[in-house]
Design an enzyme around this catalytic site. Structure first.
Site, mmCIF file in Angstrom:
data_model
loop_
_atom_site.group_PDB
_atom_site.id
_atom_site.type_symbol
_atom_site.label_atom_id
_atom_site.label_comp_id
_atom_site.label_asym_id
_atom_site.label_seq_id
_atom_site.Cartn_x
_atom_site.Cartn_y
_atom_site.Cartn_z
ATOM 1 N N GLU A 261 8.679 -2.518 0.251
ATOM 2 C CA GLU A 261 7.470 -2.000 0.567
ATOM 3 C C GLU A 261 6.301 -2.271 -0.438
ATOM 4 O O GLU A 261 5.119 -2.236 -0.103
ATOM 5 C CB GLU A 261 7.851 -0.397 0.268
ATOM 6 C CG GLU A 261 6.597 0.475 0.295
ATOM 7 C CD GLU A 261 5.807 0.538 1.516
ATOM 8 O OE1 GLU A 261 4.767 1.246 1.656
ATOM 9 O OE2 GLU A 261 6.196 0.121 2.552
ATOM 10 N N TYR A 263 5.758 -5.462 -1.574
ATOM 11 C CA TYR A 263 5.128 -6.358 -0.883
ATOM 12 C C TYR A 263 4.523 -6.108 0.161
ATOM 13 O O TYR A 263 3.435 -6.924 0.723
ATOM 14 C CB TYR A 263 6.185 -7.325 -0.882
ATOM 15 C CG TYR A 263 6.733 -7.890 -2.327
ATOM 16 C CD1 TYR A 263 5.876 -8.462 -2.974
ATOM 17 C CD2 TYR A 263 7.901 -7.664 -2.594
ATOM 18 C CE1 TYR A 263 6.462 -8.888 -4.578
ATOM 19 C CE2 TYR A 263 8.444 -7.787 -4.016
ATOM 20 C CZ TYR A 263 7.929 -8.496 -4.644
ATOM 21 O OH TYR A 263 8.152 -8.673 -6.074
#
Length: 617
Positions: A261, A263
């Site tokens: 999440e 990234y």
């Protein structure tokens, strides 16, 4: 690469992109309009999350403050994190996915226009569902991470956690619908000659993010279903009192989602900055293939570092060593991006526009957050830093210094393309410098407070522990943010009406989306382009704006040009409303489950039977 001025496009009123009135927005399936809906809605949630942060900082500005109760403080920091991550940063990225991806790859629309509209309406209704309870003091109060068994029924009575669990499940439907749509669009609808290695870097990062969404969101969905069953039906997945339950199961499931999440939140900003820096440096992006491969490597390694959030739970030396090493390893592809951005700017003819300043700000601030992240890769160091304000400082440098800086760079850069007018650069630069000062004054002192032992999530503290000055500095910095945002809001809305007219390519950019009028016509391209390079405008190819511009000025509709566009329809909104009503029945009247199901099924049935577009002749 100089700016080229063109008359303002005079699109015919028949274009869905130029229709007015509430109904046209409720029924639109135009990817550009849906992108604009995402942008306005997410900016609204961003400001709401910011107001929650202001109250938090006011509470912590001095020792022994009692502006809010401990219980309401729990709701504030839970909703601040949830709002910023799920309702602001992710949807702000989705706004650019919607608006830009078809334009950058030479497509007329996304693969599934109605599914695209459905994903927006689900997001909007879920955002309202999870936000409204704070006005009645029943908002989620277990942290944005919702650690079980704290969030199971024995320890969290009331509806607070139910709003969080159900709200995130609904948001997951929106994210997955959008992800499958964009994956299909990028894979299948690229213009002739638009190979994968000719795609703009933003589209590449968006492509990687959709893969992360498809792989990561099912994990959090399963975790939330287990928690919902524990709370609603008396199952025992997380309740540590019950035989066979595992107190660490939630943490593993949550962080297997939670680290990808990170990234999902930051890679879109990386993509935007990779469009901004070359444009204002008048140089192609340095090391394009390496930037692509580093993005892919970040996605792969991102699934192998989740337990660095769990060094303090006693996993043992082997697990600690593995996750420490993978955490250090993922810094390599991230560092590659930093060096490539610097190399792009090196010896370039840099123009310090507002967008460029935000792009440079991302490079600087994200680097600080990345370096502090490397510190957490060492389990012994992490044991000292975990659950202190040092961690709060770290992830705000990553998410604000990374994601938000990149998103603002994208807003200033693409505003002329979206609206057809320019934002005021002087006000923009004031906005940037106030934001940059506020960011560092708010979050940098938290490093020191954390190293002196200030725990996260406390709502007050005694004096004499060495934290007073650092908290006062952080609170002073936080009070600058509303001033900066007020300037941005004024600039944004005034520029929409009175800004200088923008031509198709006011910044002298090189990619495909700048070859068409601003704002783009409903059909995007009068004729689908053939792509022969990464920067077709800079290389003298595909730079003829005449077709689309003349069509726009003559008021030609898509039908006049023989272009088939999908019908507008209210059905995606109705299906989304039925879905959310059905979920509401889990925490209120069970009759709502039936009502929502009926609305959803009949609307979906009608949606599937109605033609998408006029018949081809």
């Amino acid at each position: 690469m100089a700016s080229t001025a063109y008359p303002a496009p005079a699109h015919a009123p028949a274009y869905s992109g130029e229709q007015t009135g509430v109904w046209s927005w409720l029924t639109t399936v135009d990817h550009k309009r849906i992108g604009i809906l995402y942008l306005y809605t997410a900016l609204g949630f961003f400001m709401f999350g910011g107001m929650e942060a202001i109250v938090i900082r006011a509470q912590l500005g001095a020792p022994n403050q009692h502006l809010v109760s401990a219980e309401f403080y729990n709701q504030l920091f839970t909703m601040h994190g949830t709002t910023m991550i799920f309702l602001a940063i992710m949807p702000l990225s989705a706004a650019f996915f919607n608006f830009l991806i078809p334009l950058q790859i030479g497509a007329r629309d996304v693969a599934f226009p109605r599914l695209n509209a459905f994903s927006y309406w689900v997001y909007l209704f879920a955002g309202i569902f999870i936000t409204v309870p704070i006005f009645f003091a029943v908002a989620p109060n277990g942290g944005w991470f919702g650690y079980a068994p704290l969030t199971t029924k024995p320890y969290s009575q009331g509806l607070n956690i139910d709003f969080w669990v159900i709200g995130l499940q609904i948001l997951g439907v929106s994210s997955l619908a959008a992800a499958f749509n964009f994956l299909t669009t990028i894979i299948n609808l690229r213009a002739p000659g638009m190979t994968l290695m000719r795609m703009p870097m933003f589209t590449w990062m968006a492509f990687i993010v959709q893969v992360l969404l498809v792989l990561a969101f099912p994990v959090i969905t399963i975790a939330l279903v287990f928690l919902l069953f524990d709370r609603t039906f008396g199952t025992n997945f997380y309740n540590t009192v019950s035989a066979g339950a595992d107190p660490l199961l939630w943490q593993h499931l949550f962080w297997i989602f939670g680290h990808p999440e990170v990234y999902i939140l930051v890679l879109p900003a990386f993509g935007l900055v990779s469009e901004v820096l070359p444009t204002y440096s008048k140089k192609p992006l340095f090391g394009y293939p390496v930037m692509v491969y580093s993005g892919i490597l970040i996605a792969v390694l991102g699934f192998g570092v989740w337990a660095h959030h769990m060094f303090a739970v006693g996993m043992g030396p082997i697990a600690d060593t593995f996750f420490g090493l993978t955490t250090m390893l993922i810094a390599i592809p991230t560092g590659v991006k930093i060096f490539n951005w610097i190399a792009t700017m090196a010896q370039g003819a840099i123009r310090y526009t507002t967008a460029m300043l935000y792009g440079i700000g991302l490079v600087a601030l994200f680097t600080i957050g990345g370096i502090s992240g490397i510190m957490h890769a060492s389990p012994p160091a992490d044991l000292q830093q975990t659950d202190t304000y040092f961690i709060v400082a770290h992830f705000h440098y990553v998410l604000f210094g990374g994601s938000i800086m990149g998103i603002f760079a994208g807003i200033y850069h693409y505003f002329p393309k979206i609206i057809g007018r320019m934002m005021d650069e002087k006000l923009g630069k004031i906005h940037f410098w106030l934001t940059f000062i506020a960011m560092n004054l708010t979050f940098f002192p938290m490093h020191f407070a954390g190293m002196l032992g200030m725990p996260r999530r406390i709502y007050t503290y005694d004096s004499g522990q060495g934290w007073d000055l650092y908290n006062a500095m952080s609170t002073a910095g936080a009070m600058i943010f509303p001033i900066a945002m007020a300037i941005f809001i004024y600039n944004f809305f005034v520029s929409r009406k009175r800004g200088e007219i923008a031509g198709p390519n006011p910044w002298g950019a090189g990619t495909l989306e700048w070859t068409i009028p601003s704002p783009p016509p409903e059909y995007n391209f009068a004729k689908i382009p053939t792509v022969t390079s990464r920067y077709p405008i800079w290389e003298g190819k595909e730079v003829d704006h005449a077709d689309a511009r003349i069509n726009a000025q003559e008021g030609k509709t898509p039908a006049d040009l023989g272009i088939i566009m999908p019908y507008n329809t209210i059905k995606p909104l109705l299906v989304a409303a039925g879905l959310v009503i059905m979920f509401c029945g889990l925490i209120s009247s069970r009759a709502l489950i039936g009502i929502g199901a009926v609305i959803m099924i009949f609307s979906l049935y009608s949606w599937l039977l109605s033609p998408l577009e006029p018949e081809h002749h």
